[in-house]
Write an enzyme that holds these catalytic residues in place. Structure first.
Site, mmCIF file in Angstrom:
data_model
loop_
_atom_site.group_PDB
_atom_site.id
_atom_site.type_symbol
_atom_site.label_atom_id
_atom_site.label_comp_id
_atom_site.label_asym_id
_atom_site.label_seq_id
_atom_site.Cartn_x
_atom_site.Cartn_y
_atom_site.Cartn_z
ATOM 1 C CB THR A 136 -0.898 -0.010 1.260
ATOM 2 O OG1 THR A 136 -1.421 1.287 1.487
ATOM 3 C CG2 THR A 136 -0.104 -0.396 2.514
ATOM 4 C CG ASP A 137 -1.164 4.990 -0.933
ATOM 5 O OD1 ASP A 137 -1.697 4.345 -0.008
ATOM 6 O OD2 ASP A 137 -1.768 5.871 -1.583
ATOM 7 C CD GLU A 138 -3.428 3.300 4.252
ATOM 8 O OE1 GLU A 138 -3.341 3.336 5.486
ATOM 9 O OE2 GLU A 138 -4.475 3.024 3.640
ATOM 10 C CE1 TYR A 162 -3.158 -2.716 5.795
ATOM 11 C CE2 TYR A 162 -3.208 -0.368 5.296
ATOM 12 C CZ TYR A 162 -3.203 -1.680 4.878
ATOM 13 O OH TYR A 162 -3.244 -1.968 3.535
ATOM 14 C CB SER A 163 0.758 2.230 7.353
ATOM 15 O OG SER A 163 0.786 3.039 8.494
ATOM 16 C CB ALA A 164 3.667 0.090 11.612
ATOM 17 C CE LYS A 166 0.235 -4.663 2.978
ATOM 18 N NZ LYS A 166 -0.123 -6.008 2.457
ATOM 19 C CG ASN A 192 -7.376 -0.926 -4.904
ATOM 20 O OD1 ASN A 192 -7.281 -1.952 -5.534
ATOM 21 N ND2 ASN A 192 -6.340 -0.113 -4.772
ATOM 22 C CE LYS A 201 -10.526 -1.543 4.652
ATOM 23 N NZ LYS A 201 -10.102 -2.616 3.808
ATOM 24 N N PRO A 217 -20.636 8.961 8.473
ATOM 25 C CG PRO A 217 -19.639 7.092 9.462
ATOM 26 C CD PRO A 217 -20.692 7.492 8.473
HETATM 27 P P1 NAD Z 1 -9.472 -7.479 2.467
HETATM 28 O O1 NAD Z 1 -9.448 -7.209 3.951
HETATM 29 O O2 NAD Z 1 -10.723 -7.218 1.707
HETATM 30 O O3 NAD Z 1 -9.074 -9.007 2.192
HETATM 31 C C1 NAD Z 1 -8.055 -9.653 2.877
HETATM 32 C C2 NAD Z 1 -8.199 -11.150 2.622
HETATM 33 O O4 NAD Z 1 -7.122 -11.821 3.297
HETATM 34 C C3 NAD Z 1 -9.501 -11.750 3.162
HETATM 35 O O5 NAD Z 1 -10.048 -12.639 2.223
HETATM 36 C C4 NAD Z 1 -9.059 -12.484 4.419
HETATM 37 O O6 NAD Z 1 -9.879 -13.603 4.742
HETATM 38 C C5 NAD Z 1 -7.647 -12.908 4.036
HETATM 39 N N1 NAD Z 1 -6.799 -13.131 5.216
HETATM 40 C C6 NAD Z 1 -6.644 -12.306 6.279
HETATM 41 N N2 NAD Z 1 -5.811 -12.864 7.177
HETATM 42 C C7 NAD Z 1 -5.411 -14.049 6.642
HETATM 43 C C8 NAD Z 1 -4.539 -15.075 7.076
HETATM 44 N N3 NAD Z 1 -3.914 -14.993 8.262
HETATM 45 N N4 NAD Z 1 -4.344 -16.141 6.277
HETATM 46 C C9 NAD Z 1 -4.971 -16.241 5.079
HETATM 47 N N5 NAD Z 1 -5.836 -15.313 4.631
HETATM 48 C C10 NAD Z 1 -6.040 -14.223 5.397
HETATM 49 O O7 NAD Z 1 -8.239 -6.655 1.901
HETATM 50 P P2 NAD Z 1 -8.071 -5.962 0.483
HETATM 51 O O8 NAD Z 1 -8.608 -4.586 0.570
HETATM 52 O O9 NAD Z 1 -8.547 -6.884 -0.567
HETATM 53 O O10 NAD Z 1 -6.476 -5.848 0.425
HETATM 54 C C11 NAD Z 1 -5.686 -6.898 -0.132
HETATM 55 C C12 NAD Z 1 -4.218 -6.508 -0.084
HETATM 56 O O11 NAD Z 1 -4.022 -5.298 -0.804
HETATM 57 C C13 NAD Z 1 -3.696 -6.243 1.319
HETATM 58 O O12 NAD Z 1 -2.406 -6.754 1.413
HETATM 59 C C14 NAD Z 1 -3.699 -4.718 1.433
HETATM 60 O O13 NAD Z 1 -2.697 -4.287 2.323
HETATM 61 C C15 NAD Z 1 -3.387 -4.333 0.006
HETATM 62 N N6 NAD Z 1 -3.896 -3.025 -0.424
HETATM 63 C C16 NAD Z 1 -5.190 -2.683 -0.218
HETATM 64 C C17 NAD Z 1 -5.663 -1.439 -0.688
HETATM 65 C C18 NAD Z 1 -7.106 -1.050 -0.529
HETATM 66 O O14 NAD Z 1 -7.465 0.074 -0.844
HETATM 67 N N7 NAD Z 1 -7.994 -1.916 -0.096
HETATM 68 C C19 NAD Z 1 -4.781 -0.568 -1.335
HETATM 69 C C20 NAD Z 1 -3.444 -0.959 -1.522
HETATM 70 C C21 NAD Z 1 -3.018 -2.193 -1.068
HETATM 71 P P1 TYD Z 2 -10.594 3.909 4.552
HETATM 72 O O1 TYD Z 2 -11.578 3.502 3.509
HETATM 73 O O2 TYD Z 2 -10.661 3.273 5.900
HETATM 74 O O3 TYD Z 2 -9.141 3.718 3.898
HETATM 75 P P2 TYD Z 2 -7.695 4.182 4.461
HETATM 76 O O4 TYD Z 2 -7.817 4.638 5.862
HETATM 77 O O5 TYD Z 2 -6.906 2.913 4.352
HETATM 78 O O6 TYD Z 2 -7.230 5.244 3.530
HETATM 79 O O7 TYD Z 2 -10.702 5.469 4.770
HETATM 80 C C1 TYD Z 2 -10.532 6.371 3.695
HETATM 81 C C2 TYD Z 2 -10.618 7.774 4.251
HETATM 82 O O8 TYD Z 2 -11.947 8.020 4.707
HETATM 83 C C3 TYD Z 2 -9.719 8.008 5.454
HETATM 84 O O9 TYD Z 2 -9.199 9.343 5.401
HETATM 85 C C4 TYD Z 2 -10.640 7.874 6.647
HETATM 86 C C5 TYD Z 2 -11.970 8.376 6.109
HETATM 87 N N1 TYD Z 2 -13.187 7.747 6.672
HETATM 88 C C6 TYD Z 2 -14.229 8.569 7.138
HETATM 89 O O10 TYD Z 2 -14.148 9.810 7.130
HETATM 90 N N2 TYD Z 2 -15.354 7.958 7.612
HETATM 91 C C7 TYD Z 2 -15.478 6.594 7.671
HETATM 92 O O11 TYD Z 2 -16.531 6.080 8.147
HETATM 93 C C8 TYD Z 2 -14.408 5.775 7.176
HETATM 94 C C9 TYD Z 2 -14.498 4.276 7.209
HETATM 95 C C10 TYD Z 2 -13.289 6.408 6.669
#
Ligand code: NAD
Ligand code: TYD
Length: 360
Positions: A136-138, A162-164, A166, A192, A201, A217
């Site tokens: 992640t970019d975080e 989380y970011s720490a 990752k 994403n 999210k 919120p």
């Molecule tokens: P998500 O939380 O929707 O999915 C995570 C999946 O991993 C789930 O299916 C969960 O059951 C599985 N999982 C969790 N712990 C596990 C374990 N111990 N063993 C096996 N499976 C396990 O997450 P996502 O949003 O799909 O993100 C996927 C990846 O992409 C992550 O590594 C995240 O850091 C990275 N990422 C996410 C975003 C975003 O915006 N969502 C952006 C950049 C990078």
């Molecule tokens: P989120 O979807 O949790 O992604 P990330 O924190 O990994 O970027 O949150 C996106 C942004 O939205 C973040 O700045 C926190 C904010 N946010 C709210 O303002 N209200 C909410 O209920 C949630 C879940 C997030």
């Protein structure tokens, strides 16, 4: 036929990636999806591909090195695409431990299993084996409101557990590349959005709450900026980096689509109004009056913004879906999958996957 081991393929991005890969490669590849099925993992996300001959689901924890080694022993894995992680910042603030276990130790297990399966007696690796670590970019921390971008060379400065976690997992992958010449890449992607995203999210939460007339919120002043990318563009980027990128390199993935959270909420409300047909009772529920400013997230990063220059230049990747189209596609998907949302929010999907798993 190339065999992929995808971790976390029942989650949001992993399931979209699996759909993308089968659409692109059809029967030219085989995918093994290993997922623990935490609250975020949902086999319903893969319902339409689960019967494919070239798809296998394995329920396992990536921290369970025996289970992971067994998959490598029984299959000649060519590609690992490692998504599995705990992914929600707010949860990491409440309970950091599971983030370290899954994101750090789980990644170490994956690295060790792939290394031991792929390493030759002379310390080199079998040809054409590749590991892609999805990050992640975080990890880069927070940018000033008025400028700057995250480059691959930006120093890591994570702020949330989380970011720490990752960032730590990225460092482990990097150390394996540096120490063992382990054949890997790291991708660091921006936020994403799209189908199958769990409604904790921002974007799916706002869509779901607005349609039910529930409060929306907004943390702090709502002016935190995120750089949003449609999930299928991320899936495409991962595949392109793995096939066209230089080994041992990190690639940032993002589409220069920076928006304040409050802007996102207004866009969603406007688009819902536009897309809901006249006479639909939800049309009256969707309103700006639902916007509710709440206490800020602890350690809330102000701004994220990816510079995707390297992936564009070296790999030829660019985002295909602009935000206007992506948000409409996402909302349309949620309209067509009301049951998915109901099941996810009611916990019924937990029963679904337990039953599913027993039948496999
Ligand atoms: P998500 O939380 O929707 O999915 C995570 C999946 O991993 C789930 O299916 C969960 O059951 C599985 N999982 C969790 N712990 C596990 C374990 N111990 N063993 C096996 N499976 C396990 O997450 P996502 O949003 O799909 O993100 C996927 C990846 O992409 C992550 O590594 C995240 O850091 C990275 N990422 C996410 C975003 C975003 O915006 N969502 C952006 C950049 C990078
Ligand atoms: P989120 O979807 O949790 O992604 P990330 O924190 O990994 O970027 O949150 C996106 C942004 O939205 C973040 O700045 C926190 C904010 N946010 C709210 O303002 N209200 C909410 O209920 C949630 C879940 C997030």
């Amino acid at each position: 036929m190339r065999t992929y081991l995808v971790t976390g393929g029942a989650g949001f991005i992993g399931s979209n990636y699996i759909h993308y890969m089968f659409k692109k490669y059809d029967n030219e590849i085989r995918i093994i999806n290993v997922d623990k099925l935490t609250y975020a993992g949902n086999l319903e996300n893969l319902k339409d591909i689960e019967d494919r001959e070239n798809y296998t689901f394995v329920k396992a924890d990536i921290c369970d090195s025996e289970a992971i080694m067994k998959i490598f022993d029984e299959n000649d894995i060519d590609r690992v695409v490692h998504f599995a992680a705990e992914s929600h910042v707010d949860r990491s603030i409440r309970n950091p431990e599971v983030f370290v276990k899954t994101n750090v130790l789980g990644t170490l297990v994956m690295l060790n299993a792939a290394k031991s399966a792929w390493e030759l007696p002379d310390g080199t690796f079998k040809p054409d084996k590749k590991f892609l670590h999805v990050s992640t970019d975080e990890v880069y921390g927070s940018l000033e409101e008025d400028g700057g971008f995250f480059y691959e060379t930006t120093p890591y400065d994570p702020h949330s557990p989380y970011s720490a976690s990752k960032a730590s997992s990225d460092m482990l992958v990097k150390s394996y590349m540096d120490t063992y010449k382990f054949p890997a890449n790291i991708t660091n992607c921006s936020n994403n959005y799209g189908p199958y995203q769990f409604p904790e999210k921002l974007i799916p939460l706002i869509i779901n709450n607005a349609l039910q007339g529930k409060k929306l919120p907004v943390y702090g002043d709502g002016k935190n900026v995120r750089d949003w990318l449609y999930v299928m563009d991320h899936a495409k980027g991962i595949d392109m980096v793995q096939e066209k990128g230089r080994l041992f390199e990190t690639y940032n993935i993002g589409g220069h689509n920076e928006k304040q959270n409050i802007q996102i909420i207004h866009i969603i409300l406007d688009t819902l109004q536009e897309m809901l047909p006249e006479g639909d009772p939800r049309k009256e529920l969707v309103s700006e009056n639902l916007i509710t400013y709440v206490e800020d997230r602890k350690g809330h990063d102000r701004r994220y913004a990816i510079a995707p220059d390297k992936i564009k230049e070296e790999v030829g990747w660019y985002p295909e879906t602009c935000f206007e189209d992506g948000i409409r596609l996402t909302i349309q998907w949620f309209f067509e999958h009301e049951d998915w949302m109901k099941n996810v929010t009611s916990g019924d999907y937990q029963k679904y996957y337990e039953a599913m798993y027993k039948t496999k």
